[in-house]
Design an enzyme around this catalytic site. Structure first.
Site, PDB file in Angstrom:
ATOM      1  N   ARG A 103     -10.042   8.774   3.656  1.00  0.00           N
ATOM      2  CA  ARG A 103      -9.532   7.394   3.770  1.00  0.00           C
ATOM      3  C   ARG A 103     -10.507   6.635   4.662  1.00  0.00           C
ATOM      4  O   ARG A 103     -10.689   6.992   5.829  1.00  0.00           O
ATOM      5  CB  ARG A 103      -8.127   7.384   4.379  1.00  0.00           C
ATOM      6  CG  ARG A 103      -7.710   6.002   4.853  1.00  0.00           C
ATOM      7  CD  ARG A 103      -6.261   5.884   5.217  1.00  0.00           C
ATOM      8  NE  ARG A 103      -5.430   5.918   4.032  1.00  0.00           N
ATOM      9  CZ  ARG A 103      -4.149   5.542   4.013  1.00  0.00           C
ATOM     10  NH1 ARG A 103      -3.564   5.103   5.113  1.00  0.00           N
ATOM     11  NH2 ARG A 103      -3.452   5.606   2.887  1.00  0.00           N
ATOM     12  N   HIS A 130      -6.824   2.416  -4.181  1.00  0.00           N
ATOM     13  CA  HIS A 130      -5.854   3.390  -3.648  1.00  0.00           C
ATOM     14  C   HIS A 130      -5.284   4.184  -4.830  1.00  0.00           C
ATOM     15  O   HIS A 130      -4.113   4.060  -5.180  1.00  0.00           O
ATOM     16  CB  HIS A 130      -4.753   2.660  -2.874  1.00  0.00           C
ATOM     17  CG  HIS A 130      -3.970   3.521  -1.932  1.00  0.00           C
ATOM     18  ND1 HIS A 130      -4.180   4.887  -1.813  1.00  0.00           N
ATOM     19  CD2 HIS A 130      -2.974   3.222  -1.053  1.00  0.00           C
ATOM     20  CE1 HIS A 130      -3.338   5.366  -0.906  1.00  0.00           C
ATOM     21  NE2 HIS A 130      -2.597   4.380  -0.439  1.00  0.00           N
ATOM     22  N   GLN A 133      -2.013   6.381  -4.584  1.00  0.00           N
ATOM     23  CA  GLN A 133      -0.808   5.556  -4.549  1.00  0.00           C
ATOM     24  C   GLN A 133      -0.361   5.215  -5.961  1.00  0.00           C
ATOM     25  O   GLN A 133       0.814   5.343  -6.319  1.00  0.00           O
ATOM     26  CB  GLN A 133      -1.102   4.266  -3.764  1.00  0.00           C
ATOM     27  CG  GLN A 133       0.083   3.325  -3.682  1.00  0.00           C
ATOM     28  CD  GLN A 133       1.221   3.916  -2.863  1.00  0.00           C
ATOM     29  OE1 GLN A 133       1.013   4.342  -1.726  1.00  0.00           O
ATOM     30  NE2 GLN A 133       2.418   3.967  -3.426  1.00  0.00           N
ATOM     31  N   ASP A 225       2.724  -5.737  -1.493  1.00  0.00           N
ATOM     32  CA  ASP A 225       2.092  -4.956  -0.420  1.00  0.00           C
ATOM     33  C   ASP A 225       1.804  -5.923   0.733  1.00  0.00           C
ATOM     34  O   ASP A 225       1.904  -7.151   0.565  1.00  0.00           O
ATOM     35  CB  ASP A 225       0.799  -4.297  -0.944  1.00  0.00           C
ATOM     36  CG  ASP A 225       0.106  -3.417   0.097  1.00  0.00           C
ATOM     37  OD1 ASP A 225       0.764  -3.008   1.074  1.00  0.00           O
ATOM     38  OD2 ASP A 225      -1.104  -3.148  -0.058  1.00  0.00           O
ATOM     39  N   CYS A 265       4.168  -0.016  -1.598  1.00  0.00           N
ATOM     40  CA  CYS A 265       3.511   1.245  -1.241  1.00  0.00           C
ATOM     41  C   CYS A 265       3.850   1.687   0.174  1.00  0.00           C
ATOM     42  O   CYS A 265       3.696   2.858   0.511  1.00  0.00           O
ATOM     43  CB  CYS A 265       1.998   1.094  -1.392  1.00  0.00           C
ATOM     44  SG  CYS A 265       1.309  -0.182  -0.320  1.00  0.00           S
ATOM     45  N   ARG A 293       4.510  10.362  -3.758  1.00  0.00           N
ATOM     46  CA  ARG A 293       3.147  10.607  -3.293  1.00  0.00           C
ATOM     47  C   ARG A 293       2.907  12.111  -3.212  1.00  0.00           C
ATOM     48  O   ARG A 293       1.851  12.620  -3.583  1.00  0.00           O
ATOM     49  CB  ARG A 293       2.914   9.976  -1.902  1.00  0.00           C
ATOM     50  CG  ARG A 293       2.914   8.459  -1.875  1.00  0.00           C
ATOM     51  CD  ARG A 293       1.725   7.862  -2.611  1.00  0.00           C
ATOM     52  NE  ARG A 293       0.455   8.302  -2.067  1.00  0.00           N
ATOM     53  CZ  ARG A 293      -0.144   7.791  -0.991  1.00  0.00           C
ATOM     54  NH1 ARG A 293       0.411   6.787  -0.339  1.00  0.00           N
ATOM     55  NH2 ARG A 293      -1.315   8.247  -0.572  1.00  0.00           N
TER      56      ARG A 293
END
Ligand code: CP
Ligand code: NVA
Length: 306
Positions: A103, A130, A133, A225, A265, A293
Site C-alpha cells: 500500500r 484499489h 477493494q 468514499d 469502502c 475483503r
C-alpha cells in the site's frame, strides 16, 4: 508471474473466477471447514506506507486461515522508508518470502516492485487504484443482487482510487456504472479509457456526469468514499465546500431503486460524504462489504501464491 496491480491487467474471466473462489472460501469459513492446507507454509509480506485497518487485518487473518504467515512491514521501520531503492527492496524480499502486498502512493512504485522482484505483488491501494477493494465489492454486490451483469452502480463523490478501480471492475464484468464527480475531480483518464474499452466487450453502460441525482436515478447500488483520501489532508477545507452537494443522504438515496444497497469502502467520515442515517440505515451493507475483503483477498492469495 501473475500480479494484482490493477484490474485492467486481469481478464473478466479471471475476475469472475476469483469472485467464485471468494464465495467458496466464505462458505467454508462460515461452516467451520478449514482450508489451511491451501497456502501451508507460505509467507506474505505486507508493506504499508499509509494507514490501514481493513486491508492489514484481512490480509493477516486471511494468510493465517490459509495456513500461511504474514509479516507487517511499515515503511517507517524498513529501509525502504530511509531511501533503499524499490528495486533492491524487491530483490531482497524475493529471497525470503512468497508474495508481497504493498500500500503506497504511486502506482508506478507497485509496478516497479513487480518488475524487479521475482514474487507475486498485490496492490493494497495506491493513489490511482484499489483493486482488492473492488473484488470484495463485486463479491458483495453479487451476494445481494444475485448477479453482476446489468446491475447499475452509482458512485458519487471524489474520482479517486476506489472510483477508478470500480470503473474498470464494473466494465469488465458487465455492470452498468454511473460516476458523479464535481468538475476537476473526475476519475483518471487511464481508468476511464480502460473502462470504455472493456465495456465494448461486456456491453456495460458507463455514464460520467457532475450530477449526483442523474447518476443515482434507478441505481441498484449507491457507493461513495471519502472526499479526502490519504495524502490529501491539506486540501480538506477546500474539498468539503466543493463536495457537499455530493453527500449521500436520504434524499439522494430515494432516487435509487427502492431495494438499492448503500456501499462504502470505509473508513467513512460521517456528516461529510455520507450521513449517519444512510450508513447506519437498512440499505447499508458496509460491514458485509468490509467482511468480504477477507474472503475475496483469500481468493486472490490462493490464485497468486497457491
Ligand atoms: N477500505 C480499506 O482499504 O480500508 P483500510 O484503509 O482500513 O485498509
Ligand atoms: N480513497 C481512500 C480509500 C481508503 C481505503 C483513500 O485513498 O484514502
Amino acid at each position: 508471474m501473475k500480479h494484482l496491480l490493477c484490474l485492467s491487467q486481469w481478464t473478466s474471466e479471471e475476475i469472475k473466477e476469483t469472485i467464485k473462489m471468494g464465495e467458496k472460501l466464505k462458505f467454508e469459513n462460515k461452516n467451520g471447514i478449514w482450508h489451511n492446507h491451501l497456502l501451508k507454509g507460505k509467507i506474505l509480506g505486507l508493506i504499508f506506507a499509509k494507514s490501514s485497518t481493513r486491508t492489514r487485518v484481512s490480509f493477516e487473518t486471511g494468510m493465517y486461515q490459509l495456513g500461511g504467515y504474514s509479516l507487517f512491514l511499515s515503511t517507517d521501520d524498513i529501509q525502504l522508508g530511509r531511501g533503499e531503492t524499490l528495486s533492491d527492496t524487491a530483490k531482497t524480499l524475493s529471497r525470503y518470502i512468497d508474495g508481497v502486498m504493498i500500500r503506497t502512493f504511486k502506482q508506478s512504485d507497485v509496478q516497479a516492485i513487480a518488475d524487479c522482484g521475482t514474487i507475486p505483488v498485490i496492490n493494497g491501494l495506491t493513489d490511482s487504484q484499489h483493486p482488492c477493494q473492488v473484488l470484495a465489492d463485486l463479491q458483495t454486490i453479487k451476494e445481494y443482487k444475485g448477479k453482476l451483469k446489468g446491475i447499475k452502480l452509482a458512485y458519487v463523490g471524489d474520482g479517486n482510487n476506489v472510483a477508478n478501480s470500480l470503473l474498470i471492475g464494473a466494465a469488465k464484468v458487465g455492470m452498468d456504472i454511473a460516476v458523479a464527480t464535481p468538475k476537476g475531480y473526475e476519475c483518471e483518464q487511464y481508468s476511464v479509457d480502460t473502462a470504455f474499452e472493456a465495456a465494448k466487450e461486456s456491453s456495460s453502460e458507463i455514464t460520467l456526469t457532475d450530477d449526483p441525482a442523474a447518476a443515482v436515478k434507478d441505481a441498484d447500488v449507491v457507493y461513495t468514499d471519502t472526499w479526502v483520501s490519504m495524502g490529501m489532508e491539506s486540501e480538506k477545507e477546500k474539498r468539503v465546500k466543493i463536495f457537499m452537494p455530493y453527500q449521500v443522504n436520504s434524499n439522494l438515496m430515494k432516487l435509487a431503486k427502492p431495494d438499492a444497497i448503500f456501499m462504502h469502502c470505509l473508513p467513512a467520515y460521517r456528516g461529510y460524504e455520507v450521513t449517519d442515517e444512510v450508513i447506519d440505515g437498512p440499505q447499508s451493507v458496509v460491514f458485509d462489504q468490509a467482511e468480504n475483503r477477507l474472503h475475496a483477498q483469500k481468493a486472490v492469495l490462493v490464485k497468486l501464491l497457491g
